[in-house]
Structure formats: C-alpha cells, structure tokens
Design a protein around this motif. Structure first.
Motif, mmCIF file in Angstrom:
data_model
loop_
_atom_site.group_PDB
_atom_site.id
_atom_site.type_symbol
_atom_site.label_atom_id
_atom_site.label_comp_id
_atom_site.label_asym_id
_atom_site.label_seq_id
_atom_site.Cartn_x
_atom_site.Cartn_y
_atom_site.Cartn_z
ATOM 1 N N SER A 192 0.685 -1.280 0.031
ATOM 2 C CA SER A 192 -0.050 0.410 0.042
ATOM 3 C C SER A 192 0.607 1.349 -0.098
ATOM 4 N N SER A 193 1.899 1.193 -0.303
ATOM 5 C CA SER A 193 2.725 2.170 0.019
ATOM 6 C C SER A 193 4.245 2.216 -0.811
ATOM 7 N N ALA A 194 4.816 2.933 -1.336
ATOM 8 C CA ALA A 194 6.443 2.658 -2.335
ATOM 9 C C ALA A 194 7.205 1.910 -1.023
ATOM 10 N N ARG A 195 7.345 2.653 -0.202
ATOM 11 C CA ARG A 195 8.053 1.925 1.421
ATOM 12 C C ARG A 195 7.376 0.494 1.839
ATOM 13 N N SER A 196 6.332 -0.016 1.809
ATOM 14 C CA SER A 196 6.818 -1.001 1.851
ATOM 15 C C SER A 196 6.525 -1.970 0.681
ATOM 16 N N ARG A 197 6.199 -1.449 -0.167
ATOM 17 C CA ARG A 197 6.594 -2.188 -1.342
ATOM 18 C C ARG A 197 8.120 -3.091 -1.829
ATOM 19 N N ARG A 198 9.177 -2.217 -1.426
ATOM 20 C CA ARG A 198 10.600 -1.901 -1.035
ATOM 21 C C ARG A 198 11.395 -3.586 -0.242
ATOM 22 N N LEU A 199 10.600 -3.586 0.881
ATOM 23 C CA LEU A 199 10.878 -4.093 2.158
ATOM 24 C C LEU A 199 9.704 -5.600 1.220
ATOM 25 N N TYR A 200 8.901 -5.636 0.840
ATOM 26 C CA TYR A 200 8.958 -6.627 0.033
ATOM 27 C C TYR A 200 9.483 -7.391 -1.513
ATOM 28 N N GLU A 201 9.867 -5.762 -1.775
ATOM 29 C CA GLU A 201 11.257 -6.464 -2.734
ATOM 30 C C GLU A 201 12.452 -7.110 -2.318
ATOM 31 N N ARG A 202 12.487 -6.845 -0.890
ATOM 32 C CA ARG A 202 13.928 -7.411 -0.428
ATOM 33 C C ARG A 202 14.059 -9.084 -0.023
ATOM 34 N N LEU A 203 12.311 -9.134 0.310
ATOM 35 C CA LEU A 203 11.501 -10.731 1.257
ATOM 36 C C LEU A 203 11.949 -11.473 -0.183
ATOM 37 N N GLY A 204 11.923 -11.023 -1.832
ATOM 38 C CA GLY A 204 11.946 -11.813 -2.528
ATOM 39 C C GLY A 204 10.650 -12.262 -4.065
ATOM 40 N N PHE A 205 9.454 -10.776 -2.982
ATOM 41 C CA PHE A 205 7.839 -10.751 -3.972
ATOM 42 C C PHE A 205 8.505 -10.115 -4.672
ATOM 43 N N GLU A 206 7.995 -9.986 -5.943
ATOM 44 C CA GLU A 206 8.185 -9.260 -7.098
ATOM 45 C C GLU A 206 6.555 -8.424 -7.940
ATOM 46 N N PHE A 207 6.562 -7.219 -7.975
ATOM 47 C CA PHE A 207 5.530 -6.874 -8.618
ATOM 48 C C PHE A 207 5.584 -7.560 -9.893
ATOM 49 N N THR A 208 3.481 -7.612 -9.708
ATOM 50 C CA THR A 208 2.728 -8.318 -10.645
ATOM 51 C C THR A 208 2.583 -7.532 -12.511
ATOM 52 N N GLY A 209 2.808 -6.200 -12.137
ATOM 53 C CA GLY A 209 3.195 -5.799 -13.198
ATOM 54 C C GLY A 209 1.762 -4.939 -14.299
ATOM 55 N N ARG A 210 0.765 -5.003 -13.183
ATOM 56 C CA ARG A 210 -0.710 -4.436 -12.956
ATOM 57 C C ARG A 210 -1.062 -2.993 -11.289
ATOM 58 N N VAL A 211 -0.818 -2.242 -11.865
ATOM 59 C CA VAL A 211 -0.880 -1.343 -10.369
ATOM 60 C C VAL A 211 -2.184 -1.134 -10.263
ATOM 61 N N LEU A 212 -2.897 -1.478 -9.357
ATOM 62 C CA LEU A 212 -4.315 -1.236 -9.096
ATOM 63 C C LEU A 212 -3.749 0.121 -8.280
#
Length: 199
Positions: free
Chosen positions: A163-183
């Motif tokens: 829900s924020s750019a900050r949390s997105r960065r955290l999740y990327e460090r844990l191996g999550f990848e953006f699915t390519g479709r922004v909500l």
C-alpha cells in the motif's frame, strides 16, 4: 537476537485491532478510505476489527511476543469459478458493519478481490502492522520471513498488495515481485500487487 513470534488467539483480538489501527492511521490507502484525520480516528478501528475477526475465523494471525507487531495471513486455494461473486456480498457486509455510508469501504474490497490472483493456491499476507514507535526495527521482516520459510518448505507461493512505496521495497527484499498491474484507486493512491514463488 531473534524475534519471538506466536500465533494469536481470541484473547489477542483487542491487541491486534489496536496495532493495525495505529500502524495504518497514516497509510495512503487508509487515508483514502477514510478521508479526514478525525473521521479516520473514529471509524478506522471498526474496519481493522472486521479484518481481525475475519482472519481469526479463517486464517492465522502471528504476533511478536512483545505485542508490537502482527501479521494477518490467509490460505487461499486455487479459485473455483463458481465462487466469483462471493467477494461482492462479503464486501457489502463489511461496509454495512464498518461504515454504511462510505462506499470506499466496499470499493477497496471489490478492487483488491478483482486483482487477486486465483490461478494457484497461495499464502496471502492480508495485512502486517507494526506499532509506530517500533517500525524500522525488523519486526515486520521477522514476521513475514517466518511464514515465507514455511512457504518455501511446502512449495507454496505467497501474495500481497503493497500500500506504499516504502512497503513495496521491503517486500521486494523478501523476494516478492510486482505483478505488473498497478491497482490505482479512483482519485487516490496506488497499490502494488506482489507475488513470490517458493524458493
């Protein structure tokens, strides 16, 4: 030093609701759902209570032993096409309980349901909340990593919406990848659906 984590029970309900309310008061999505600080302060806890009740009934809530962070997880099976409209009625019910005059309570539920992947069973990180004075200390990472380790052992993917750019960065460090479709929420912030394959 490791972070002690336990599974929350009914007796932890108020702790979890308070943690989520405090953690998400200034979140961009919560601010969109409940515009205005005073309105959000009085109404937002009801939505966090509805989420907590749903996950206590259907999923698992992990909480740090010190009570400063919690994570709400659901096990999501591969979708049955016959269940396509179940989320619509649930969204309307949540709105009725939380804030009947606020269409955004229902809309956010519908929009996230529409973008949620249904092709494979997965662990869904619905929410993670860390008390404001304890953010940035690794509690959230420890909570997520514990479940991701289990996912890896079981060969299970994981999914969430940042829900924020900050949390997105955290999740990327844990191996999550953006699915390519922004909500993109109407006249509001964006959310980033993220998927993680097991390792």
């Amino acid at each position: 030093m490791g972070v002690a984590i336990r599974t929350a029970g009914e007796g932890d309900r108020e702790l979890v609701v308070r943690l989520l309310d405090e953690a998400f008061q200034d979140d961009p999505v919560s601010s969109w759902v409940f515009p205005g600080a005073e309105y959000r302060r009085t109404t937002h806890p009801r939505l966090m209570a509805a989420f907590t009740d749903a996950v206590l009934a259907e999923g698992r809530i992990d909480v740090t032993e010190d009570g400063m962070a919690c994570a709400l997880w659901l096990s999501v099976p591969a979708a049955d096409p016959a269940d396509a409209h179940a989320d619509d009625s649930e969204a309307a019910q949540v709105r009725e309980v939380v804030d009947p005059d606020n269409e955004r309570v229902e809309l956010i539920a519908r929009l996230t349901a529409e973008i949620h992947p249904s092709h494979r069973a997965h662990a869904y990180l619905w929410m993670i909340g860390v008390a404001p004075g304890h953010q940035g200390k690794g509690l959230g990472t420890a909570l997520i990593a514990a479940t991701l380790d289990r996912c890896d052992r079981e060969g299970l993917p994981a999914y969430l919406e940042a829900s924020s750019a900050r949390s997105r960065r955290l999740y990327e460090r844990l191996g999550f990848e953006f699915t390519g479709r922004v909500l993109g929420l109407p006249d509001g912030p964006s959310m980033w659906p993220m998927w993680r394959e097991p390792r």
